[in-house]
Design an enzyme around this catalytic site. Structure first.
Site, PDB file in Angstrom:
ATOM      1  N   PHE A 193      -1.993 -24.608  14.833  1.00  0.00           N
ATOM      2  CA  PHE A 193      -1.543 -23.573  13.793  1.00  0.00           C
ATOM      3  C   PHE A 193      -1.617 -22.335  14.848  1.00  0.00           C
ATOM      4  O   PHE A 193      -2.496 -22.014  15.624  1.00  0.00           O
ATOM      5  CB  PHE A 193      -2.730 -23.061  12.775  1.00  0.00           C
ATOM      6  CG  PHE A 193      -2.394 -21.822  11.949  1.00  0.00           C
ATOM      7  CD1 PHE A 193      -1.297 -22.016  11.001  1.00  0.00           C
ATOM      8  CD2 PHE A 193      -2.861 -20.822  12.326  1.00  0.00           C
ATOM      9  CE1 PHE A 193      -0.770 -21.084  10.450  1.00  0.00           C
ATOM     10  CE2 PHE A 193      -2.319 -19.457  11.449  1.00  0.00           C
ATOM     11  CZ  PHE A 193      -1.214 -19.735  10.475  1.00  0.00           C
ATOM     12  N   LYS A 213      -8.325 -12.656  16.057  1.00  0.00           N
ATOM     13  CA  LYS A 213      -9.546 -12.691  15.166  1.00  0.00           C
ATOM     14  C   LYS A 213     -10.895 -11.939  15.612  1.00  0.00           C
ATOM     15  O   LYS A 213     -10.996 -11.024  15.141  1.00  0.00           O
ATOM     16  CB  LYS A 213      -9.802 -13.973  14.852  1.00  0.00           C
ATOM     17  CG  LYS A 213      -8.482 -14.879  14.066  1.00  0.00           C
ATOM     18  CD  LYS A 213      -8.984 -16.137  13.379  1.00  0.00           C
ATOM     19  CE  LYS A 213      -7.733 -16.371  12.302  1.00  0.00           C
ATOM     20  NZ  LYS A 213      -6.952 -17.178  12.730  1.00  0.00           N
ATOM     21  N   ASP A 253      -4.365 -20.988  22.905  1.00  0.00           N
ATOM     22  CA  ASP A 253      -4.399 -20.280  21.878  1.00  0.00           C
ATOM     23  C   ASP A 253      -5.756 -20.041  21.541  1.00  0.00           C
ATOM     24  O   ASP A 253      -6.335 -21.184  20.750  1.00  0.00           O
ATOM     25  CB  ASP A 253      -3.581 -21.017  20.824  1.00  0.00           C
ATOM     26  CG  ASP A 253      -3.464 -19.837  19.464  1.00  0.00           C
ATOM     27  OD1 ASP A 253      -4.479 -19.161  19.235  1.00  0.00           O
ATOM     28  OD2 ASP A 253      -2.735 -20.238  18.705  1.00  0.00           O
TER      29      ASP A 253
HETATM   30  C1  LIG Z   1      -5.398 -17.379  12.917  1.00  0.00           C
HETATM   31  C2  LIG Z   1      -4.638 -17.960  14.026  1.00  0.00           C
HETATM   32  C3  LIG Z   1      -3.416 -17.639  14.092  1.00  0.00           C
HETATM   33  C4  LIG Z   1      -2.761 -16.426  13.711  1.00  0.00           C
HETATM   34  O1  LIG Z   1      -3.362 -15.447  13.747  1.00  0.00           O
HETATM   35  P1  LIG Z   1      -2.859 -14.027  12.745  1.00  0.00           P
HETATM   36  O2  LIG Z   1      -3.728 -12.910  12.954  1.00  0.00           O
HETATM   37  O3  LIG Z   1      -3.198 -14.462  11.275  1.00  0.00           O
HETATM   38  O4  LIG Z   1      -1.450 -13.874  12.845  1.00  0.00           O
HETATM   39  C5  LIG Z   1      -2.854 -17.967  15.437  1.00  0.00           C
HETATM   40  N1  LIG Z   1      -3.533 -19.192  16.087  1.00  0.00           N
HETATM   41  C6  LIG Z   1      -4.980 -19.398  15.656  1.00  0.00           C
HETATM   42  C7  LIG Z   1      -5.549 -20.456  16.534  1.00  0.00           C
HETATM   43  C8  LIG Z   1      -5.290 -19.016  14.628  1.00  0.00           C
HETATM   44  O5  LIG Z   1      -6.720 -19.396  14.316  1.00  0.00           O
END
Ligand SMILES: *Cc1c(COP(=O)(O)O)cnc(C)c1O
Length: 376
Positions: A122, A236, A207
């Site tokens: 994701f 986050k 990521d």
């Molecule tokens: C939550 C998340 C995203 C997206 O972040 P947003 O602030 O919702 O755009 C991207 N990569 C990972 C691994 C995530 O957990």
């Protein structure tokens, strides 16, 4: 009929305030928050140092834009790259935006287009980040996607080796797939990626939007592997609840993101920086990270001892999952909420456990006791 779009489905309790790990809804009912607003509220709700920093900054300056030298950006950037192999940071407002920046930077730096990502990953909901995401439910109805993303099975060395050719700009992945089921990169896969990136000059984008900023017990999750990413993305936990994202990169990338190539109006604004600075002052302390590791160890031990062995305990640090085999977890999550414990799923069959990094052992005990009544 609501004045809101229905894209979030049915909403849960209306939470109106919080302190530490405990939140309260509009009816005065209290809950232990083991979601942290999806791995965001790293220092717990209403941490006094964060409240103070935000209040102080809000009386000075809210916004000025990146036309100007924004107070705090250099300091936060230095804290993020200190004692790492990274040299520079770029600030934005969310995880998806951090990943967009990474994708753009990797393409421009290499002059290549092709990026390899993985199933169940994701990376966010914007076009580039969505196209990188390895879940068709996220894509459905929104095509055509951005071209040149190849999505491979996760932790499959042979599939990765077979997909490598001269067109590949970068490999992009999470160290632990947070949304996709709390699936960790295996040591063998990490070694294969490190070798391929080194031999072929392919960039590595990690990521760490969910795994970064102490969530897995180290500043960044890649530090627990052999990997040395070219680019790391963050969001986050970085703002402790204030929206902020960041991308870190090695020195060689500096000239590629030169004047006018990329930007954002709000990114790294003074309010966000005031809060991020305090979050990093706390979380990047070795004693704090050590405490996260100890809490994790304790939590895993309790879950392993107290739940039947048919459940699998997954993840690292305070990004943990309870794998429930083929069983859908949505009803468990609803029951936990009823009993005063807020949880979130990771894919359909895994319960994700994301308490604030400041959670106490007794709060972990309470959560385990509630989980037991539901899962036994
Ligand atoms: C939550 C998340 C995203 C997206 O972040 P947003 O602030 O919702 O755009 C991207 N990569 C990972 C691994 C995530 O957990």
């Amino acid at each position: 009929m609501s004045a809101l779009f229905g894209n979030y489905g049915q909403r849960r309790a209306q939470i109106v305030k919080g302190q530490g790990t405990v939140v309260e809804d509009a009816n005065g009912k209290q809950y232990l928050d083991f979601t942290s607003g999806i791995a965001v509220v790293s220092l717990g709700h209403a941490h006094p140092a964060i409240v103070k920093a935000l209040q102080a900054q809000s009386e000075q300056l809210w916004h000025i834009s990146n036309l100007f030298d924004i107070v705090g950006q250099e300091k936060v950037a230095q804290k993020l790259v200190a004692d790492t192999h990274f040299a520079h940071a770029f600030f934005c407002n969310s995880g998806a935006e951090a990943n967009e920046a990474a994708i753009k930077l990797a393409r421009k730096y290499t002059g290549k287009h092709h990026i390899i990502t993985f199933e169940k990953s994701f990376h966010g909901r914007t076009f580039g980040a969505m196209s990188a995401t390895g879940q068709s439910k996220i894509h459905n109805g929104f095509g055509p996607l951005v071209e040149k993303f190849t999505i491979l099975p996760f932790n499959d060395v042979a599939a990765l080796e077979a997909a490598i050719d001269d067109s590949v700009a970068a490999i992009m992945l999470e160290m632990i797939q947070g949304e996709g089921g709390v699936n960790s990169v295996t040591p063998e896969f990490a070694t294969a990626i490190a070798t391929i990136c080194e031999e072929k000059g392919i960039l590595l984008i990690v990521d760490e939007v969910q795994t970064g900023i102490g969530r897995t017990g180290t500043r960044y999750a890649y530090e627990q592997t052999v990997l040395k990413p070219t680019i790391v993305t963050l969001a986050k936990g970085l703002g402790g609840g204030f929206p902020v994202g960041a991308m870190l990169g090695i020195a060689e990338l500096y000239d590629t993101f030169n004047a006018g190539t990329h930007g954002t109006t709000f990114g790294g604004n003074p309010l966000a920086m005031s809060v991020a600075e305090v979050v990093l002052e706390h979380v990047f302390e070795p004693a704090f990270l050590q405490q996260v590791q100890e809490l994790s160890h304790y939590f895993v031990e309790q879950l392993t001892q107290q739940l039947p062995s048919s459940y699998t305990i997954q993840g690292k640090g305070l990004l943990l999952g309870i794998g429930c085999g083929e069983t859908e977890v949505a009803p468990y999550i609803a029951q936990a909420e009823e009993k005063g414990l807020l949880l979130v799923g990771a894919g359909p069959t895994v319960i994700r456990l994301l308490p604030p990094l400041t959670v106490s052992k007794s709060e972990i005990d309470e959560a385990v006791a509630i989980l037991k009544t539901i899962l036994l």
